[in-house]
Design a protein around this motif. Structure first.
Motif, PDB file in Angstrom:
ATOM      1  N   CYS A  25      -0.022  -1.757   8.141  1.00  9.91           N
ATOM      2  CA  CYS A  25       0.461  -1.729   6.754  1.00  9.91           C
ATOM      3  C   CYS A  25       1.833  -1.092   6.596  1.00  9.91           C
ATOM      4  O   CYS A  25       2.504  -1.320   5.581  1.00  9.91           O
ATOM      5  CB  CYS A  25      -0.528  -0.972   5.881  1.00  9.91           C
ATOM      6  N   ALA A  26       2.241  -0.270   7.561  1.00  7.57           N
ATOM      7  CA  ALA A  26       3.466   0.517   7.406  1.00  7.57           C
ATOM      8  C   ALA A  26       4.719  -0.344   7.377  1.00  7.57           C
ATOM      9  O   ALA A  26       5.745   0.079   6.844  1.00  7.57           O
ATOM     10  CB  ALA A  26       3.570   1.553   8.529  1.00  7.57           C
ATOM     11  N   HIS A  84       4.747  -0.941   3.588  1.00  6.73           N
ATOM     12  CA  HIS A  84       4.543   0.204   2.696  1.00  6.73           C
ATOM     13  C   HIS A  84       5.131   1.507   3.226  1.00  6.73           C
ATOM     14  O   HIS A  84       5.046   2.528   2.536  1.00  6.73           O
ATOM     15  CB  HIS A  84       3.046   0.393   2.434  1.00  6.73           C
ATOM     16  N   GLY A  85       5.714   1.485   4.425  1.00  7.19           N
ATOM     17  CA  GLY A  85       6.330   2.687   4.967  1.00  7.19           C
ATOM     18  C   GLY A  85       5.351   3.547   5.743  1.00  7.19           C
ATOM     19  O   GLY A  85       4.146   3.521   5.493  1.00  7.19           O
ATOM     20  N   MET A  86       5.872   4.314   6.658  1.00  6.85           N
ATOM     21  CA  MET A  86       5.025   5.142   7.516  1.00  6.85           C
ATOM     22  C   MET A  86       4.319   6.237   6.725  1.00  6.85           C
ATOM     23  O   MET A  86       3.222   6.659   7.077  1.00  6.85           O
ATOM     24  CB  MET A  86       5.872   5.777   8.616  1.00  6.85           C
ATOM     25  N   ASP A  87       4.932   6.702   5.655  1.00  8.14           N
ATOM     26  CA  ASP A  87       4.347   7.775   4.845  1.00  8.14           C
ATOM     27  C   ASP A  87       4.092   7.319   3.415  1.00  8.14           C
ATOM     28  O   ASP A  87       4.216   8.115   2.475  1.00  8.14           O
ATOM     29  CB  ASP A  87       5.262   8.993   4.857  1.00  8.14           C
ATOM     30  N   LEU A  88       3.787   6.042   3.234  1.00  2.00           N
ATOM     31  CA  LEU A  88       3.434   5.469   1.933  1.00  2.00           C
ATOM     32  C   LEU A  88       4.610   5.395   0.969  1.00  2.00           C
ATOM     33  O   LEU A  88       4.419   5.127  -0.225  1.00  2.00           O
ATOM     34  CB  LEU A  88       2.303   6.261   1.242  1.00  2.00           C
ATOM     35  N   GLU A  89       5.849   5.595   1.465  1.00  2.37           N
ATOM     36  CA  GLU A  89       6.990   5.665   0.559  1.00  2.37           C
ATOM     37  C   GLU A  89       7.446   4.301   0.070  1.00  2.37           C
ATOM     38  O   GLU A  89       8.251   4.202  -0.863  1.00  2.37           O
ATOM     39  CB  GLU A  89       8.164   6.383   1.245  1.00  2.37           C
ATOM     40  N   GLY A  90       6.943   3.214   0.686  1.00  2.00           N
ATOM     41  CA  GLY A  90       7.337   1.877   0.273  1.00  2.00           C
ATOM     42  C   GLY A  90       8.604   1.415   0.968  1.00  2.00           C
ATOM     43  O   GLY A  90       9.379   2.221   1.502  1.00  2.00           O
ATOM     44  N   THR A  91       8.830   0.098   0.969  1.00  2.00           N
ATOM     45  CA  THR A  91      10.037  -0.490   1.540  1.00  2.00           C
ATOM     46  C   THR A  91      10.500  -1.618   0.628  1.00  2.00           C
ATOM     47  O   THR A  91       9.923  -1.843  -0.444  1.00  2.00           O
ATOM     48  CB  THR A  91       9.764  -1.057   2.953  1.00  2.00           C
ATOM     49  N   ARG A 131      -7.064  -9.244   0.396  1.00  2.00           N
ATOM     50  CA  ARG A 131      -5.723  -9.430  -0.177  1.00  2.00           C
ATOM     51  C   ARG A 131      -4.654  -8.760   0.687  1.00  2.00           C
ATOM     52  O   ARG A 131      -3.520  -9.215   0.736  1.00  2.00           O
ATOM     53  CB  ARG A 131      -5.685  -8.871  -1.598  1.00  2.00           C
ATOM     54  N   MET A 132      -5.034  -7.675   1.332  1.00  2.00           N
ATOM     55  CA  MET A 132      -4.133  -6.968   2.234  1.00  2.00           C
ATOM     56  C   MET A 132      -4.771  -6.870   3.615  1.00  2.00           C
ATOM     57  O   MET A 132      -5.998  -6.740   3.694  1.00  2.00           O
ATOM     58  CB  MET A 132      -3.825  -5.562   1.695  1.00  2.00           C
ATOM     59  N   PRO A 133      -3.974  -6.941   4.670  1.00  2.00           N
ATOM     60  CA  PRO A 133      -2.532  -7.136   4.718  1.00  2.00           C
ATOM     61  C   PRO A 133      -2.114  -8.502   4.155  1.00  2.00           C
ATOM     62  O   PRO A 133      -2.823  -9.500   4.334  1.00  2.00           O
ATOM     63  CB  PRO A 133      -2.206  -7.030   6.207  1.00  2.00           C
ATOM     64  N   LEU A 134      -0.970  -8.535   3.499  1.00  2.00           N
ATOM     65  CA  LEU A 134      -0.479  -9.746   2.852  1.00  2.00           C
ATOM     66  C   LEU A 134      -0.100 -10.786   3.887  1.00  2.00           C
ATOM     67  O   LEU A 134       0.600 -10.491   4.847  1.00  2.00           O
ATOM     68  CB  LEU A 134       0.728  -9.398   1.979  1.00  2.00           C
TER      69      LEU A 134
END
Length: 268
Positions: free
Chosen positions: A67-68, A71-78, A100-103
């Motif tokens: 998922c990273a 969504h980023g390694m620390d959940l910060e999003g990209t 639904r996820m992973p997309l």
């Protein structure tokens, strides 16, 4: 006689001695019990903490591997995916356990597809997200039990949900290629999760909008609809006059045209 009386008085214990001995005994017994209880509790807490740490560690590895990227390694999003800070474990449970996820690919909406993770793996990822950035969590069992005021829940559903999901919970089209999915087979947990987390285009129904009792009644109504036997035969998607009119137009008028053509051919 006086001497014997004096000897007897010297051998008598103070009335407070018995009280002191009883108090000391209780103190020693209570202290021993408290120490033993603390030791057992410490052992139990230690085991629980180790188990929880193992779960979140596994969840972190699964998240970073799958998922990273978005969504980023620390959940910060990209640029490819939103931040997950504050979404909570319930949002992860909903998105991952419905497939639904992973997309699979970028699009107007994340569709349901075969689930890629086991229930345990999903819970591990959800636990890690919750430990890093807490948010919505699992509801009490009575809320998703399917027990509630069905009539009241149906009314609340018509007021708050039917404009997108259809009055029969059969789903419906939205703008720009988006859609409200049918709720005819959605689990009570995922119905609750959708109301609380607001996935896709769905608004978040917090307790100021719909109370926990409201949510319980809506879920009870949808569970009743899912289990209800339709005595009318074909539901035609439960889309109302649109599907019924289309059926009559295609098959009814089509049959009349076919009969007319047959009569004409027969007379010639």
């Amino acid at each position: 006689m006086a001497r014997e009386k004096k000897t007897r008085n010297n051998g008598r214990r103070s009335p407070l001695a018995a009280v002191a001995l009883i108090g000391l005994g209780l103190l020693l017994t209570g202290g021993a019990y408290a120490g033993a209880s603390a030791a057992v509790a410490a052992t139990t807490d230690s085991s629980t903490s180790v188990s929880a740490a193992a779960d979140t560690d596994t969840g972190k590895k699964l998240f970073q591997a799958n998922c990273a990227t978005c969504h980023g390694m620390d959940l910060e999003g990209t640029a490819n995916g939103p931040s997950l800070v504050g979404v909570g474990e319930l949002a992860v449970e909903f998105q991952v356990s419905t497939g639904r996820m992973p997309l699979q690919m970028q699009g107007p909406q994340a569709p349901q597809k075969p689930v890629q993770f086991t229930e345990e793996q999903t819970r591990d990822m959800a636990a890690w997200v919750q430990s890093v950035a807490p948010g919505a969590t699992y509801p009490a069992e009575n809320i998703i039990s399917g027990e509630g005021d069905v009539a009241r829940g149906a009314e609340l559903f018509r007021i708050n949900c039917a404009m997108c999901h259809n009055v029969a919970a059969a789903g419906g089209a939205l703008t720009e290629g988006k859609y409200a999915p049918p709720l005819t087979s959605t689990s009570p947990l995922h119905i609750y999760a959708a109301m609380v987390t607001g996935p896709q285009n769905m608004p978040v129904f917090n307790n100021m909008t719909l109370t926990e009792q409201d949510k319980q009644d809506i879920i009870a109504s949808l569970v009743f609809t899912q289990q209800e036997v339709n005595p009318g035969g074909f539901t035609l998607g439960s889309l109302g006059p649109v599907s019924e009119g289309l059926f009559i137009w295609i098959f009814g008028i089509g049959a009349l045209v076919a009969i007319t053509v047959w009569i004409t051919a027969k007379s010639n």
